[in-house]
Design a protein around this motif. Structure first.
Motif, PDB file in Angstrom:
ATOM      1  N   UNK A  41      20.667  18.388  41.971  1.00 55.07           N
ATOM      2  CA  UNK A  41      21.042  17.989  40.619  1.00 55.07           C
ATOM      3  C   UNK A  41      20.884  16.474  40.531  1.00 55.07           C
ATOM      4  N   UNK A  42      20.379  15.939  39.420  1.00 62.03           N
ATOM      5  CA  UNK A  42      20.183  14.494  39.288  1.00 62.03           C
ATOM      6  C   UNK A  42      21.432  13.772  38.792  1.00 62.03           C
ATOM      7  N   UNK A  43      21.388  12.456  38.864  1.00 59.33           N
ATOM      8  CA  UNK A  43      22.376  11.592  38.210  1.00 59.33           C
ATOM      9  C   UNK A  43      21.776  11.221  36.857  1.00 59.33           C
ATOM     10  N   UNK A  44      22.480  11.559  35.786  1.00 64.50           N
ATOM     11  CA  UNK A  44      21.975  11.349  34.428  1.00 64.50           C
ATOM     12  C   UNK A  44      22.958  10.518  33.614  1.00 64.50           C
ATOM     13  N   UNK A  45      22.466   9.925  32.527  1.00 61.93           N
ATOM     14  CA  UNK A  45      23.330   9.248  31.563  1.00 61.93           C
ATOM     15  C   UNK A  45      23.070   9.849  30.189  1.00 61.93           C
ATOM     16  N   UNK A  46      24.093   9.812  29.338  1.00 56.93           N
ATOM     17  CA  UNK A  46      23.993  10.362  27.994  1.00 56.93           C
ATOM     18  C   UNK A  46      24.858   9.510  27.073  1.00 56.93           C
ATOM     19  N   UNK A 143      29.023  19.102  40.921  1.00 59.25           N
ATOM     20  CA  UNK A 143      29.176  19.352  42.347  1.00 59.25           C
ATOM     21  C   UNK A 143      28.953  20.817  42.695  1.00 59.25           C
ATOM     22  N   UNK A 144      27.946  21.069  43.546  1.00 57.38           N
ATOM     23  CA  UNK A 144      27.761  22.410  44.087  1.00 57.38           C
ATOM     24  C   UNK A 144      28.965  22.726  44.959  1.00 57.38           C
ATOM     25  N   UNK A 165      22.358  18.773  46.926  1.00 56.85           N
ATOM     26  CA  UNK A 165      22.483  17.386  46.498  1.00 56.85           C
ATOM     27  C   UNK A 165      23.187  17.398  45.144  1.00 56.85           C
ATOM     28  N   UNK A 166      24.443  16.933  45.133  1.00 57.69           N
ATOM     29  CA  UNK A 166      25.219  16.901  43.897  1.00 57.69           C
ATOM     30  C   UNK A 166      24.651  15.886  42.917  1.00 57.69           C
ATOM     31  N   UNK A 167      24.953  16.070  41.653  1.00 52.56           N
ATOM     32  CA  UNK A 167      24.525  15.156  40.612  1.00 52.56           C
ATOM     33  C   UNK A 167      25.715  14.630  39.834  1.00 52.56           C
TER      34      UNK A 167
END
Length: 180
Positions: A41-46, A143-144, A165-167
């Motif tokens: 999972x990616x690190x994203x912004x919104x 988080x998985x 891989x957590x995001x």
């Protein structure tokens, strides 16, 4: 309840707890079954108030028969609105549940029990969509986990040893266009 018996009846087993430490970065994997899949999972912004869909991608997804796991998030920061963009055969919204606030469950089984399902590295197997309900600067991990549904990924030989891989989703200042 824990019970260990032998031919004479109950025994008094001793258990030694262990631990797992997950370092940053994806990849790798322990020596489980073939493949040792990577789920990412990616690190994203919104922007505050907008919706964002984040991809769950895989590597080394070769001959997989079934998978199940949970993804946990902070429901005070983001609100789960659904899933889309299914990249596995027979995967649909019906395989992805939201049994309680902050918890998403994923459960899938292939139709090919002999060969399993294989997808190319980097394939988006699905996207999770969220509304940003928190304030600017708030962040939620994606988080998985094994709660509420345990982690299990299998191939024709049995259980594999996937890595995760957590995001995250971070809310930036208000207004503007949508997420992804």
């Amino acid at each position: 309840i824990i019970e260990v018996t032998d031919a004479k009846g109950d025994t008094n087993p001793t258990f030694q707890d262990g631990s797992i430490t997950i370092n940053g970065g994806g990849g790798g994997g322990g020596g489980g079954g073939a493949g040792d899949q990577d789920f990412n999972l990616p690190a994203e912004t919104v922007d505050a108030g907008n919706n964002i869909c984040v991809p769950v991608t895989v590597n080394d997804f070769n001959g997989i028969i079934s998978m199940q796991y949970s993804i946990n998030f902070d429901e005070t920061v983001v609100d789960f609105t659904g899933s889309q963009s299914y990249g596995l055969p027979d995967l649909s919204a019906g395989n992805i549940g939201n049994p309680s606030n902050g918890n998403i469950t994923v459960s899938w089984v292939t139709n090919d029990f002999v060969n399993g399902t294989t997808v190319t590295d980097g394939t988006t197997i699905f996207e999770l969509c969220f509304d940003a309900v928190g304030s600017a600067g708030d962040a939620s991990g994606l988080d998985f986990s094994g709660s509420p549904i345990i982690i299990e990924v299998t191939d024709a030989k049995g259980n594999t040893n996937p890595t995760f891989q957590d995001g995250s989703i971070t809310i930036k200042g208000g207004g503007g266009g949508g997420g992804r």
